[in-house]
Scaffold this motif. Sequence first.
Motif, short mmCIF file in Angstrom:
data_model
loop_
_atom_site.label_atom_id
_atom_site.label_comp_id
_atom_site.label_asym_id
_atom_site.label_seq_id
_atom_site.Cartn_x
_atom_site.Cartn_y
_atom_site.Cartn_z
N TYR A 41 -65.03 6.44 66.53
CA TYR A 41 -64.83 5.54 65.39
C TYR A 41 -66.05 4.64 65.24
O TYR A 41 -66.50 4.03 66.21
N ILE B 173 -70.04 3.88 57.84
CA ILE B 173 -68.82 4.63 57.48
C ILE B 173 -69.02 6.09 57.85
O ILE B 173 -69.90 6.74 57.31
N CYS B 174 -68.23 6.56 58.73
CA CYS B 174 -67.47 5.90 59.80
C CYS B 174 -67.54 6.83 60.99
O CYS B 174 -68.27 6.58 61.91
N TYR C 21 -64.72 4.69 52.60
CA TYR C 21 -64.56 3.53 53.46
C TYR C 21 -63.14 3.42 54.00
O TYR C 21 -62.87 2.66 54.93
N CYS D 226 -62.61 3.59 57.69
CA CYS D 226 -62.77 2.39 58.51
C CYS D 226 -61.49 1.58 58.55
O CYS D 226 -61.09 1.06 59.58
#
Length: 728
Positions: free
Chosen positions: A580, A585-586, A632, A635
């Motif tokens: 992660y 991103i990401c 995004y 995230c």
Amino acid sequence: AKANGSANGVLSGQRNEEKTDYTRWRLRDDHGKQTWHYLQTDEQMKAWPQTTADKYFLGLPTNLPDLAPAQTPLEAARNGLTFFSKLQLEPGNWGCEYGGPMFLLPGIVITWYVTETAIPEAHSREIKNYLFARQHPEDGGWGLHIEGESTVFGTAMNYVVCRLLGASAEDPRMIKARALLHKLGGAVNGPHWAKFWLSVLGITEWDIVNPVPPELWLLPDWVPIAPWRWWIHMRMVFLPMSYVWSKKWSYPLNDLTRELRKELFTQPYESINFGSHRNSISPVDNYHPKTWILNVINWVLVYLWIPLFRTRNLVEQAEAWVWKLVRLEDENSDFADLAPVNAPMNMLCCHIHDGPDSYSVRRHRERMEEFLWVKDEGMLANGTNGVQSWDTAFTIQASIEAGLADDPKFRPVLTKALEFLEDHQMREDPKEKEATYRHRRKGAWGFSTRDQGYTVSDCTSEAVKAVMMLQYIPQYPQLISDERIKEAINLLLTMQNASGGCSSYEPTRGSENLELLNAAEVFGRIMVEYDYPECTTAVVTALSTFSALYPDYRAQDIRDFKRRALDYIRKAQRPDGSWYGSWGICFTYAGMFALESLASVGETYRNSKRVRKACQFLLDRQMEDGGWGETYKSCETGVYCQHERSQVVQTAWALIALIEAGYPEREPLEKAVKLIMGRQQRNGEWLQEAIEGVFNKSCMISYPNYKFIFPIKALGLYAKKFGDDRLQ
Ligand code: LAN
């Protein structure tokens, strides 16, 4: 959606009559201090012509020539760098719009307003233009960041900014924004930071703000919740905020703020019980709801601590100590401050403490200009005072990876870039380092400039790597001595956590449980430093590069450090093979770093199940056209979310990841390379696509230079591995 491209949100039917003359804007870059200037006279215009970079940033035609079409990956990389080098700024660094967050302009503009700072007409017009361009066309609101859905935070704050800058309440765009705000329950439903700023302006009463007691700064260091243990951004915002809160300082009411009291709420101002709204928050703003523990603490503070125990004496002691820390933060950065959230708050503290005409207020006023940026849509606030050291270090590295540093054409460009890095290595520790709880900084680089002065683990790593790699090439000068390189390495060796991982500014100082006291509501994972695969990898690869050149220096320390760091990287891999990412991103971003770490100790596709799994994770997500694209939402949710369109930047990240990992098959990689080459324009540039970066899980931020840096690096690595064959 395009992150930084042309206007995407002007309400239909509205034309902007207020545009300034874009041929008059100039960016000055004085040793990394970047400020925009609007020239008033023709003489000034003649004396200071617009540069290609100015034009590019402003969205004006640059008229850069078409280049010989690239047929091989290296030709494409070369064309890319040819274009990108035209954007290099005077001192040798690169710059860019660094927008995304929609809560930064409000702090700056409200501070200007309450300190009665004269706001230049051109600034005021272009800030409004920017905000109207970024207003969501469907509902008339603004979000936490440019791509986020409308929230009370974004809408109430930016509505206020437009009004302070002269927008009429009867403007149809404002009517629409107000309607949305009312639908969301009005400004009483904003998060803590909104309530703070509105109270400073005198639009809400201080009772609506949950306590920000400066006396927390008097807690002994051993206390597990003492502020010195928090993530630096939280404690440096909490610091000036606690001072202002303690003073309950508000701007005197005037006609405009009286009007705003009527506009921002769903009921008459006089009938609002502000104290009862301390915890009101609209669901769209409530990304990280307050815990019951925090609610209990707030209750105790409001009903017991403040009325019964908060003596005058204690308050004075706390304010005096906090003021001293505010002052030291200003002095240690020549009033640049950590970021555009604490800078305006510190300015307000100076206004309250030193008076409106003091040097401190004037210096803050000057330095706050460095957060502003002008683009086709108008004027916005950047997330920092620039991206100088970071983007410059990456550009050097990418050029070297693509073999372009040996090309005499780019030697002056890269030499200048090296000069910039030389100038921005920090040479002294901060003043009163222990009292201010600062990490050491001698030998470090930060994200932006030496003035700002904050060590960042990966910024130091990427910069020192760039320096070592470039200075290794005989044609380049040795601007940074072995001694200084070793200082950077000594510093990096202090930045490891017990877990083996590295954080951003400092090793972790507090427990993750401090997240129970996260009062910001709009962000997640902000209270302490965490381990990041990105930062950890940067340090690991810097140490590896260093050891190759200086095999004897602190060899055992470096070996131990790397072993622990690699253990952390392995542990941080998710069962599905991914990592992660916290700053880009990401999963493609973090995957690139993690696989680089593993490759640096020889763990690759050939010999590691873990690496094969990571490659498979990426390959499973390659799109039809050969590219990668993540939104995004990855995230926010922690689950890979496909973008509707592949993205050049993420394609480059995935490509670098797979090449570093030693993925053996050429076909998927070649497809990705073709996509990157196909998206390149005739003049060598790549166009802006979706937003690239993130912080605190929920807020996105633009890295426009990534679309140059990472494709150049990826194309270079590909050619090195598979040959520079004709692909187009
Ligand atoms: C940044 C920008 C750079 C970023 C990287 C170097 C990419 C990362 O690897 C480490 C963390 C760091 C330095 C970072 C931390 C948080 C910042 C400073 C930002 C994302 C830019 C803006 C953000 C800052 C917190 C914005 C102000 C908001 C608050 C919540 C205080």
